[in-house]
Design an enzyme around this catalytic site. Structure first.
Site: not given
Ligand SMILES: NC(=O)c1ccc[n+]([C@@H]2O[C@H](COP(=O)([O-])OP(=O)(O)OC[C@H]3O[C@@H](n4cnc5c(N)ncnc54)[C@H](OP(=O)(O)O)[C@@H]3O)[C@@H](O)[C@H]2O)c1
Length: 277
Positions: A12, A35-36, A59, A124, A128
């Site tokens: 996202l 790093d959050i 996340a 998870y 959240k």
């Molecule tokens: N994917 C889905 O189907 C889905 C569905 C519902 C809601 N969501 C929500 O939508 C949001 C975005 O999801 P997404 O699919 O884009 O997830 P994603 O591709 O896994 O991206 C999450 C990002 O957060 C980074 N991250 C992890 N730990 C961190 C930390 N301590 N400090 C800073 N950055 C950190 C990760 O970095 P690394 O890769 O380097 O660890 C990654 O770049 C999230 O809040 C998720 O809960 C996702």
């Protein structure tokens, strides 16, 4: 307007960065850059940039890995989110926290509305859901955006995996007894850009309509001219994963948000992103 995006290299975060850069002064950070779970670094960034809005996309999103690393899940998804909210509050920034359909237990026979009671089944979802509450406590000027079943160009997710199988004439087994609302990351990003014009609060933002993973896979196969019966239905009992998932986690909203049907969004993804490269 100055905007910070956390998790800027995620699925996202990448889309959102591309979109918002067209209109705003965007500061986007990978985990390595910000790093959050480090509140001091967060405060420093907020104080030096003085953002108007923070989109918190960072996340720990691997649902099954969260079961094995519960402490890490809560550190990032709950307490990390609280630190972001506190840092936003200290500089008067709006915060947008992206949450999930997995905060619901799936018992409801129809799509979940913003007013339905969360009851997450897995770590998870629990992390959240706690994140949502901590964010709202720290920063009343926050937007909780629950979304579901995300897919887009920047990650090898479900759609890309199915496409790969379809192209290779491979049969694939897909769960038929889990229902949700597939959501195109680009549609979510557009909504996130505009949602800050509304009042702070909780919003469900997903493409409209719902389907099972099995139906979703069939639609993907069909769109590249592959036979639907290459997709075989299995039950979630046969698909062994660590985390329990809700039977139904489709989302619906009380608000008049401009979101298209998931089938139209899938058409758009496939023509805009896959066949134009
Ligand atoms: N994917 C889905 O189907 C889905 C569905 C519902 C809601 N969501 C929500 O939508 C949001 C975005 O999801 P997404 O699919 O884009 O997830 P994603 O591709 O896994 O991206 C999450 C990002 O957060 C980074 N991250 C992890 N730990 C961190 C930390 N301590 N400090 C800073 N950055 C950190 C990760 O970095 P690394 O890769 O380097 O660890 C990654 O770049 C999230 O809040 C998720 O809960 C996702």
């Amino acid at each position: 307007m100055k905007v910070i995006i956390t998790g800027g290299t995620g699925q996202l975060g990448t889309y959102l960065t591309q979109l918002l850069k067209k209109d705003y002064d965007v500061y986007t950070y990978s985990k390595q850059e910000l790093d959050i779970t480090d509140p001091t670094h967060l405060e420093e960034k907020m104080t030096s940039i003085q953002p108007d809005v923070v989109y918190h996309c960072a996340a720990f999103t691997n649902v099954d890995q969260c079961e094995e690393e519960a402490e890490r899940a809560f550190m990032i998804n709950s307490f990390g989110a609280r630190s972001v909210a506190a840092a936003c509050q200290s500089v008067g920034a709006k915060m947008v926290y992206v949450s999930t359909d997995y905060i619901f237990d799936g018992e409801k026979p129809c799509p979940y509305l913003e007013t339905d009671k969360p009851n997450p089944l897995n770590i998870y979802g629990k992390s959240k859901w706690l994140g949502e509450r901590l964010v709202q406590l720290e920063n009343p000027n926050s937007y909780i955006i629950r979304t579901s079943w995300l897919y887009g160009k920047n990650k090898n997710g479900f759609v890309d995996t199915m496409l790969e199988c379809a192209r290779m004439n491979k049969e694939v087994e897909v769960v038929h007894d889990r229902t949700g609302s597939p959501t195109y990351t680009k549609d979510l990003a557009l909504l996130l850009r505009d949602i800050i014009e509304l009042n702070p609060g909780v919003y469900h933002v997903s493409n409209t309509g719902a389907c099972s993973w099995y139906e979703f896979a069939q639609e993907i196969f069909e769109r590249i001219g592959q036979k639907r019966n290459y997709v075989r239905p299995i039950t979630s009992k046969d698909y062994r994963v660590k985390a329990l998932r809700p039977v139904n986690s489709a989302l619906q909203t009380h608000y008049d948000l401009p979101l298209r049907h998931w089938k139209d969004a899938l058409d758009a993804y496939m023509s805009e992103e896959l066949f134009c490269d």
